[in-house]
Design an enzyme around this catalytic site. Structure first.
Site, mmCIF file in Angstrom:
data_model
loop_
_atom_site.group_PDB
_atom_site.id
_atom_site.type_symbol
_atom_site.label_atom_id
_atom_site.label_comp_id
_atom_site.label_asym_id
_atom_site.label_seq_id
_atom_site.Cartn_x
_atom_site.Cartn_y
_atom_site.Cartn_z
ATOM 1 C CD GLU A 10 -2.820 -1.395 0.661
ATOM 2 O OE1 GLU A 10 -3.398 -0.375 0.245
ATOM 3 O OE2 GLU A 10 -3.160 -2.547 0.327
ATOM 4 C CE LYS B 165 -3.173 -11.100 6.900
ATOM 5 N NZ LYS B 165 -2.070 -10.825 5.942
#
Lengths: 328, 328
Positions: free
Chosen positions: A189, A204
């Site tokens: 990003e 995660k």
């Protein structure tokens, strides 16, 4: 033939992947499951932005428009951030509508609560795509846990930081140069902070901990170190001694039942299962009671791998839930 | 509480693993599935041989004794060779009794036929343990195939031959010495022909082909080369050029829909997912439509990994089949 009505929340990379796969597999859904799949609405943030959309598709930036579509069966959610995603999914689950999410920041924090809401309202929440993209780690863990107790989970859970480490080693470049390459390739990003700091991998890991051990360690107790401080010299020295740096997120349960979790750069040798995992791939090593060590390696992100994981969750929903009846 | 009655055919390494896991997990079956699991009979070949058996267990060498036990729900089969296993399993399936098998030689040849019998009699046949032991390749492929078309499968499907190749490289010994070590460790049978010739890997490849493509290539068209002809010099030359030999079984589908399959020693470099797979581990790389490349690595054999795979199949059966009703 029964029609399954689907709403999509978010139409970025992943949302578009889901939309395309659902369209390409229309025939298979008819033939194998006896259902017609129809996307009845798409929620987006910016209606002015150009997107590859068919003209007949109902697209809106107002949640109320989506919420008021009658008889939606399944909602796919691929938006970023905790809110409003959490409120949206709660809304649908409380109406008995099945939900499939790819939203890791939201699910790491609210996953347990959403699973309880789903249970109370006889709905399902699929979250395979929240962790490691196309790698079927959630399904694999669920199956394995039916017979095995898990002892340790260690993985490369962020493709961007793994790409940067691979790139520094193979192209012999600095962290900044490797990051620039990752951005040029579309692997990072504009703001890569969550990826390189380990925050994304941490989220995660918390989702995996929740599943494997039924709980998460206190977030503030987890040491999370990023890869920003690794220099080209560090990488080269590792290479010279036959080792490689991997950004490894790890959680395990101690003999006394405590959870220990950490995210940090780790030196691994050629016999380690994470040694060959280069580029944007993700990988997870599960240690369990009877099965021993099982390793899964695959694409940790991307339109089609992540889209495919979500559509697999969808197949699970339509095959198992009495609310959406499949004529056999 | 409902009792699920189980018969075991075969009580070698794998059969004993299943028996032990079922016993150790009795409490979990009660708590999570609301069932009592009871092994009501064990078929063995030689009643004189000493085995670790509880005195109350009904053990017999006569198939008729097992076949006449009333109300058996599930049969686990872990015997070797096509017959009488195929006849036994057909017998049970035709009576609507679910079957879970670890018998690869039998299933490679008769799998399709048994699956049809199972379908006709509303029974299930679980065969996760036939291929790659504890690695959940069957379940993973089934899930993936619900959304993806598979293009290529390549794997190390025989732990014995992989151990021998690893041993030759690391201990710098000949094929014969490595084989002797494998036998000393209990990784190889007294007659290792099927393992080192590639025949065992071929059978597992045919099971994977059947699942992934719905069919097998003509067996006589598949080139199957073993590892017996590899010399220490070959292994060393590979190592010097940074490569490693792996015994790889591979099947893929061509653009025109033909299946191509081969089993042979293959040179792989450090970026190949099979490069780090040493010892008795198995590994499979699946290339598919949306997901890309997914790799699974884990124990390809052994009492508990294979036993765990079979008990996972059992959980699948008791969770999904109406004949064996689980009170939720």
């Amino acid at each position: 033939m029964q029609t399954i009505k689907i709403a999509l929340l978010g139409f970025g990379t992943v949302g578009q992947g889901v939309f395309q796969i659902l369209n390409e597999k229309k025939e298979e859904f008819r033939n194998f499951f006896g259902i017609d799949v129809e996307v009845v609405g798409v929620l987006i943030r910016d209606v002015e932005k150009l997107r590859p959309l068919p003209a007949h598709l109902f697209v809106t930036d107002r949640f109320e428009d989506i919420a008021s579509i009658p008889d939606v069966d399944v909602v796919f959610e691929a938006i970023v951030g905790e809110e409003p995603a959490y409120s949206y999914l709660t809304y649908f689950l409380e109406r008995g509508i099945h939900v499939i999410t790819a939203n890791k920041a939201m699910f790491a924090k609210h996953g347990l609560s959403l699973q309880k809401v789903a249970e109370n309202y006889d709905a399902t929440i699929g979250y395979e795509a929240t962790t490691a993209g196309g790698v079927p780690i959630i399904k694999t863990l669920k199956n394995l846990l039916q017979v095995n107790e898990v002892e340790n989970i260690a993985g490369i859970l962020n493709g961007t930081s793994n790409f940067i480490l691979s790139e520094m080693r193979t192209a012999k470049c600095t962290f900044e140069e490797a990051l620039q390459n990752a951005q040029d390739f579309g692997y990072a990003e504009a703001d890569p902070t969550d990826d390189v700091s380990g925050k994304d991998a941490f989220r995660k890991l918390m989702i995996l901990s929740q599943l494997a051990f039924g709980r998460q360690p206190s977030w503030e107790d987890v040491e999370v170190r990023g890869i920003q401080t690794l220099t080209l010299r560090d990488i080269e020295e590792a290479e010279e001694s036959g080792m490689r740096y991997r950004h490894v997120a790890e959680v395990n349960i101690t003999g006394s039942g405590n959870l220990q979790a950490v995210v940090r750069p780790l030196l691994v040798g050629p016999s380690h299962p994470l040694y060959t995992v280069d580029g944007v791939d993700n990988a997870i090593v599960i240690d369990s009671e009877y099965l021993g060590k099982l390793t899964l390696i695959g694409p940790g992100a991307g339109r089609f791998p992540t889209g495919s994981a979500m559509v697999e969750d969808f197949v699970q929903v339509i095959s198992s839930k009495p609310k959406v009846i499949i004529p056999q």
